[in-house]
Write a protein that holds these residues in place. Structure first.
Motif, PDB file in Angstrom:
ATOM      1  N   TYR A 128       2.345  -0.748  -9.717  1.00 63.46           N
ATOM      2  CA  TYR A 128       2.373  -1.330  -8.367  1.00 63.46           C
ATOM      3  C   TYR A 128       3.122  -0.407  -7.403  1.00 63.46           C
ATOM      4  O   TYR A 128       2.704  -0.201  -6.264  1.00 63.46           O
ATOM      5  CB  TYR A 128       3.035  -2.699  -8.406  1.00 63.46           C
ATOM      6  CG  TYR A 128       2.554  -3.633  -7.294  1.00 63.46           C
ATOM      7  CD1 TYR A 128       1.703  -3.193  -6.281  1.00 63.46           C
ATOM      8  CD2 TYR A 128       2.974  -4.961  -7.247  1.00 63.46           C
ATOM      9  CE1 TYR A 128       1.265  -4.045  -5.281  1.00 63.46           C
ATOM     10  CE2 TYR A 128       2.541  -5.830  -6.245  1.00 63.46           C
ATOM     11  CZ  TYR A 128       1.693  -5.360  -5.266  1.00 63.46           C
ATOM     12  OH  TYR A 128       1.259  -6.203  -4.264  1.00 63.46           O
ATOM     13  N   GLN A 129       4.233   0.175  -7.857  1.00 65.77           N
ATOM     14  CA  GLN A 129       4.964   1.125  -7.022  1.00 65.77           C
ATOM     15  C   GLN A 129       4.069   2.301  -6.643  1.00 65.77           C
ATOM     16  O   GLN A 129       4.031   2.734  -5.490  1.00 65.77           O
ATOM     17  CB  GLN A 129       6.201   1.632  -7.765  1.00 65.77           C
ATOM     18  CG  GLN A 129       7.324   0.629  -7.884  1.00 65.77           C
ATOM     19  CD  GLN A 129       8.456   1.125  -8.771  1.00 65.77           C
ATOM     20  OE1 GLN A 129       8.276   2.029  -9.589  1.00 65.77           O
ATOM     21  NE2 GLN A 129       9.635   0.529  -8.616  1.00 65.77           N
ATOM     22  N   GLU A 130       3.344   2.805  -7.626  1.00 68.41           N
ATOM     23  CA  GLU A 130       2.458   3.948  -7.396  1.00 68.41           C
ATOM     24  C   GLU A 130       1.350   3.602  -6.402  1.00 68.41           C
ATOM     25  O   GLU A 130       1.005   4.409  -5.528  1.00 68.41           O
ATOM     26  CB  GLU A 130       1.856   4.402  -8.728  1.00 68.41           C
ATOM     27  CG  GLU A 130       2.903   4.943  -9.704  1.00 68.41           C
ATOM     28  CD  GLU A 130       2.386   5.050 -11.126  1.00 68.41           C
ATOM     29  OE1 GLU A 130       1.149   4.930 -11.331  1.00 68.41           O
ATOM     30  OE2 GLU A 130       3.214   5.230 -12.044  1.00 68.41           O
ATOM     31  N   PHE A 131       0.820   2.395  -6.513  1.00 68.77           N
ATOM     32  CA  PHE A 131      -0.243   1.961  -5.602  1.00 68.77           C
ATOM     33  C   PHE A 131       0.273   1.852  -4.173  1.00 68.77           C
ATOM     34  O   PHE A 131      -0.376   2.313  -3.223  1.00 68.77           O
ATOM     35  CB  PHE A 131      -0.818   0.614  -6.056  1.00 68.77           C
ATOM     36  CG  PHE A 131      -1.777   0.015  -5.068  1.00 68.77           C
ATOM     37  CD1 PHE A 131      -2.998   0.614  -4.818  1.00 68.77           C
ATOM     38  CD2 PHE A 131      -1.453  -1.146  -4.381  1.00 68.77           C
ATOM     39  CE1 PHE A 131      -3.892   0.080  -3.892  1.00 68.77           C
ATOM     40  CE2 PHE A 131      -2.325  -1.697  -3.462  1.00 68.77           C
ATOM     41  CZ  PHE A 131      -3.553  -1.086  -3.218  1.00 68.77           C
ATOM     42  N   LEU A 132       1.456   1.263  -3.992  1.00 65.95           N
ATOM     43  CA  LEU A 132       2.032   1.113  -2.654  1.00 65.95           C
ATOM     44  C   LEU A 132       2.309   2.481  -2.026  1.00 65.95           C
ATOM     45  O   LEU A 132       2.024   2.710  -0.842  1.00 65.95           O
ATOM     46  CB  LEU A 132       3.323   0.297  -2.723  1.00 65.95           C
ATOM     47  CG  LEU A 132       3.172  -1.173  -3.120  1.00 65.95           C
ATOM     48  CD1 LEU A 132       4.547  -1.804  -3.355  1.00 65.95           C
ATOM     49  CD2 LEU A 132       2.409  -1.954  -2.063  1.00 65.95           C
ATOM     50  N   LEU A 184      -9.228  -0.434  -6.619  1.00 64.96           N
ATOM     51  CA  LEU A 184     -10.083  -1.291  -7.439  1.00 64.96           C
ATOM     52  C   LEU A 184      -9.298  -1.881  -8.609  1.00 64.96           C
ATOM     53  O   LEU A 184      -9.462  -3.055  -8.961  1.00 64.96           O
ATOM     54  CB  LEU A 184     -11.289  -0.493  -7.956  1.00 64.96           C
ATOM     55  CG  LEU A 184     -12.345  -0.134  -6.907  1.00 64.96           C
ATOM     56  CD1 LEU A 184     -13.419   0.771  -7.513  1.00 64.96           C
ATOM     57  CD2 LEU A 184     -12.990  -1.389  -6.321  1.00 64.96           C
ATOM     58  N   SER A 185      -8.423  -1.065  -9.202  1.00 70.11           N
ATOM     59  CA  SER A 185      -7.559  -1.562 -10.285  1.00 70.11           C
ATOM     60  C   SER A 185      -6.623  -2.639  -9.766  1.00 70.11           C
ATOM     61  O   SER A 185      -6.401  -3.669 -10.422  1.00 70.11           O
ATOM     62  CB  SER A 185      -6.756  -0.412 -10.889  1.00 70.11           C
ATOM     63  OG  SER A 185      -7.602   0.563 -11.451  1.00 70.11           O
ATOM     64  N   TYR A 186      -6.077  -2.395  -8.567  1.00 71.23           N
ATOM     65  CA  TYR A 186      -5.173  -3.388  -7.972  1.00 71.23           C
ATOM     66  C   TYR A 186      -5.909  -4.699  -7.685  1.00 71.23           C
ATOM     67  O   TYR A 186      -5.390  -5.784  -7.966  1.00 71.23           O
ATOM     68  CB  TYR A 186      -4.561  -2.849  -6.676  1.00 71.23           C
ATOM     69  CG  TYR A 186      -3.912  -3.941  -5.858  1.00 71.23           C
ATOM     70  CD1 TYR A 186      -2.699  -4.507  -6.246  1.00 71.23           C
ATOM     71  CD2 TYR A 186      -4.537  -4.468  -4.714  1.00 71.23           C
ATOM     72  CE1 TYR A 186      -2.121  -5.542  -5.526  1.00 71.23           C
ATOM     73  CE2 TYR A 186      -3.967  -5.498  -3.994  1.00 71.23           C
ATOM     74  CZ  TYR A 186      -2.767  -6.028  -4.407  1.00 71.23           C
ATOM     75  OH  TYR A 186      -2.191  -7.064  -3.697  1.00 71.23           O
ATOM     76  N   LEU A 187      -7.110  -4.623  -7.142  1.00 72.29           N
ATOM     77  CA  LEU A 187      -7.853  -5.827  -6.769  1.00 72.29           C
ATOM     78  C   LEU A 187      -8.194  -6.680  -7.994  1.00 72.29           C
ATOM     79  O   LEU A 187      -8.184  -7.913  -7.927  1.00 72.29           O
ATOM     80  CB  LEU A 187      -9.129  -5.438  -6.016  1.00 72.29           C
ATOM     81  CG  LEU A 187      -8.914  -4.891  -4.602  1.00 72.29           C
ATOM     82  CD1 LEU A 187     -10.220  -4.344  -4.035  1.00 72.29           C
ATOM     83  CD2 LEU A 187      -8.335  -5.960  -3.684  1.00 72.29           C
ATOM     84  N   SER A 202      -5.775 -15.104   1.731  1.00 71.56           N
ATOM     85  CA  SER A 202      -6.498 -13.842   1.933  1.00 71.56           C
ATOM     86  C   SER A 202      -5.581 -12.637   2.107  1.00 71.56           C
ATOM     87  O   SER A 202      -6.070 -11.537   2.361  1.00 71.56           O
ATOM     88  CB  SER A 202      -7.411 -13.951   3.156  1.00 71.56           C
ATOM     89  OG  SER A 202      -6.650 -14.204   4.321  1.00 71.56           O
ATOM     90  N   TYR A 203      -4.267 -12.810   2.000  1.00 70.41           N
ATOM     91  CA  TYR A 203      -3.380 -11.662   2.157  1.00 70.41           C
ATOM     92  C   TYR A 203      -3.678 -10.609   1.089  1.00 70.41           C
ATOM     93  O   TYR A 203      -3.839 -10.931  -0.087  1.00 70.41           O
ATOM     94  CB  TYR A 203      -1.915 -12.082   2.067  1.00 70.41           C
ATOM     95  CG  TYR A 203      -1.436 -12.813   3.300  1.00 70.41           C
ATOM     96  CD1 TYR A 203      -1.383 -12.164   4.531  1.00 70.41           C
ATOM     97  CD2 TYR A 203      -1.049 -14.157   3.243  1.00 70.41           C
ATOM     98  CE1 TYR A 203      -0.959 -12.827   5.674  1.00 70.41           C
ATOM     99  CE2 TYR A 203      -0.620 -14.826   4.384  1.00 70.41           C
ATOM    100  CZ  TYR A 203      -0.579 -14.153   5.591  1.00 70.41           C
ATOM    101  OH  TYR A 203      -0.157 -14.808   6.719  1.00 70.41           O
ATOM    102  N   PHE A 204      -3.734  -9.360   1.525  1.00 70.85           N
ATOM    103  CA  PHE A 204      -4.102  -8.267   0.629  1.00 70.85           C
ATOM    104  C   PHE A 204      -3.033  -8.011  -0.431  1.00 70.85           C
ATOM    105  O   PHE A 204      -3.331  -7.919  -1.621  1.00 70.85           O
ATOM    106  CB  PHE A 204      -4.355  -7.006   1.456  1.00 70.85           C
ATOM    107  CG  PHE A 204      -4.625  -5.773   0.643  1.00 70.85           C
ATOM    108  CD1 PHE A 204      -5.727  -5.690  -0.195  1.00 70.85           C
ATOM    109  CD2 PHE A 204      -3.770  -4.680   0.721  1.00 70.85           C
ATOM    110  CE1 PHE A 204      -5.967  -4.545  -0.945  1.00 70.85           C
ATOM    111  CE2 PHE A 204      -4.005  -3.544  -0.017  1.00 70.85           C
ATOM    112  CZ  PHE A 204      -5.107  -3.473  -0.856  1.00 70.85           C
ATOM    113  N   LEU A 205      -1.781  -7.904   0.010  1.00 64.11           N
ATOM    114  CA  LEU A 205      -0.695  -7.637  -0.932  1.00 64.11           C
ATOM    115  C   LEU A 205      -0.083  -8.946  -1.424  1.00 64.11           C
ATOM    116  O   LEU A 205       0.217  -9.827  -0.625  1.00 64.11           O
ATOM    117  CB  LEU A 205       0.405  -6.803  -0.269  1.00 64.11           C
ATOM    118  CG  LEU A 205       0.100  -5.338   0.039  1.00 64.11           C
ATOM    119  CD1 LEU A 205       1.347  -4.653   0.566  1.00 64.11           C
ATOM    120  CD2 LEU A 205      -0.439  -4.602  -1.177  1.00 64.11           C
TER     121      LEU A 205
END
Length: 291
Positions: A128-132, A184-187, A202-205
């Motif tokens: 998650y850190q890497e994605f942000l 895509l992995s995050y979703l 509907s919030y993304f994060l």
């Protein structure tokens, strides 16, 4: 209507503008601290106005005072526009000069690449850190804009994001293929977490522990943790500055960078040309054998 009730009205107004919760709280806090705690009323005299400014000059940096004065000025503009106050906005005449040589934290491209290498090692940072980190650096968007993103703001097929920035201005940001892969992995993870916690928004994060909207303070914390790992002071705006500077260094037109960042004037974006020059000077000092 009582003066303090007007502050509640203003808070509701800021909510309607879809500003980040942290931004709204900061605005209200400034008005309370710098105005109501000093004079406890809206209809202030010129003497009281000058005393407020004098108090700010004693305690605050020029840049902070500039921000605070503008917060109070917008509050009075709201009161006048909505007929809650028929007096004069004294703060509209305030002249506060800000430093043009404000320090801007920027990572070298090599530093960015080294951080991505640390991500690939897979034993120091979370996914998650890497994605942000990747999202902020790849798009250059503001922290508040990221916090307010909704799923329907994305066109995943075209890799496009519709963003509402400062002043409720809309702009389009395009993201790259590598970010698409991690997104895509995050979703997929987001969908599973939402289902597990029986959430439907509907919030993304989202916060993976609760399924609720992820607040900007948490995003800020995760980015600073990455900085601690790589022994570098990093915050979300560092990644926005780095995005703009690296785009400029690689030949991107300044006006296109202005559009991507959501700056209303190209003069605001031009600060990155100075940052770029300083960056090159620092590179020579750091790496050239004859310093």
């Amino acid at each position: 209507m009582r003066d303090l009730d007007l502050l509640i009205k203003y808070r509701d107004y800021l909510y309607s503008k879809q500003l980040a919760i942290g931004t709204i709280d900061n605005n209200i806090s400034v008005i309370n601290r710098e105005l109501f705690d000093k004079v406890a009323k809206i209809d202030i005299t010129k003497f009281e106005y000058r005393e407020i400014l004098r108090s700010m000059r004693k305690r605050l940096s020029k840049n902070t005072m500039y921000t605070y004065v503008n917060v109070i000025k917008r509050f009075y503009n709201f009161l006048i526009d909505f007929k809650y106050f028929n007096g004069e906005n004294l703060f509209s005449t305030a002249i506060v000069k800000i430093s043009a040589s404000k320090t801007m934290d920027v990572l070298y491209e090599k530093e960015i690449l080294d951080i991505y290498k640390i991500f690939k090692s897979g034993n120091k940072t979370t996914g998650y850190q890497e994605f942000l980190f990747d999202f902020l650096y790849s798009t250059g968007i503001r922290l508040a804009e990221l916090e307010n993103l909704n799923i329907y703001d994305f066109d995943f097929q075209s890799r496009v994001i519709s963003i509402v920035g400062k002043g409720n201005k809309e702009r389009i940001v395009v993201y790259n293929e590598s970010l698409e892969y991690t997104m895509l992995s995050y979703l997929k993870a987001r969908q599973a977490i939402m289902k597990f916690h029986r959430k439907n928004h509907s919030y993304f994060l989202i916060d993976f522990n609760t399924g609720e909207r992820l607040k900007s303070a948490r995003v800020y914390s995760e980015i600073t943790k990455i900085g601690n790992i790589v022994h570098r002071k990093i915050h979300p705006h560092t990644l926005r500055h780095s995005f703009a500077t690296h785009m400029l260094e690689n030949g991107c037109d300044l006006r296109y960078i202005q559009e991507l960042l959501g700056h209303s004037s190209v003069s605001t974006t031009q600060i990155y040309t100075k940052v770029q020059l300083k960056h090159k000077q620092n590179t020579i000092l750091k790496f050239h054998p004859r310093k």
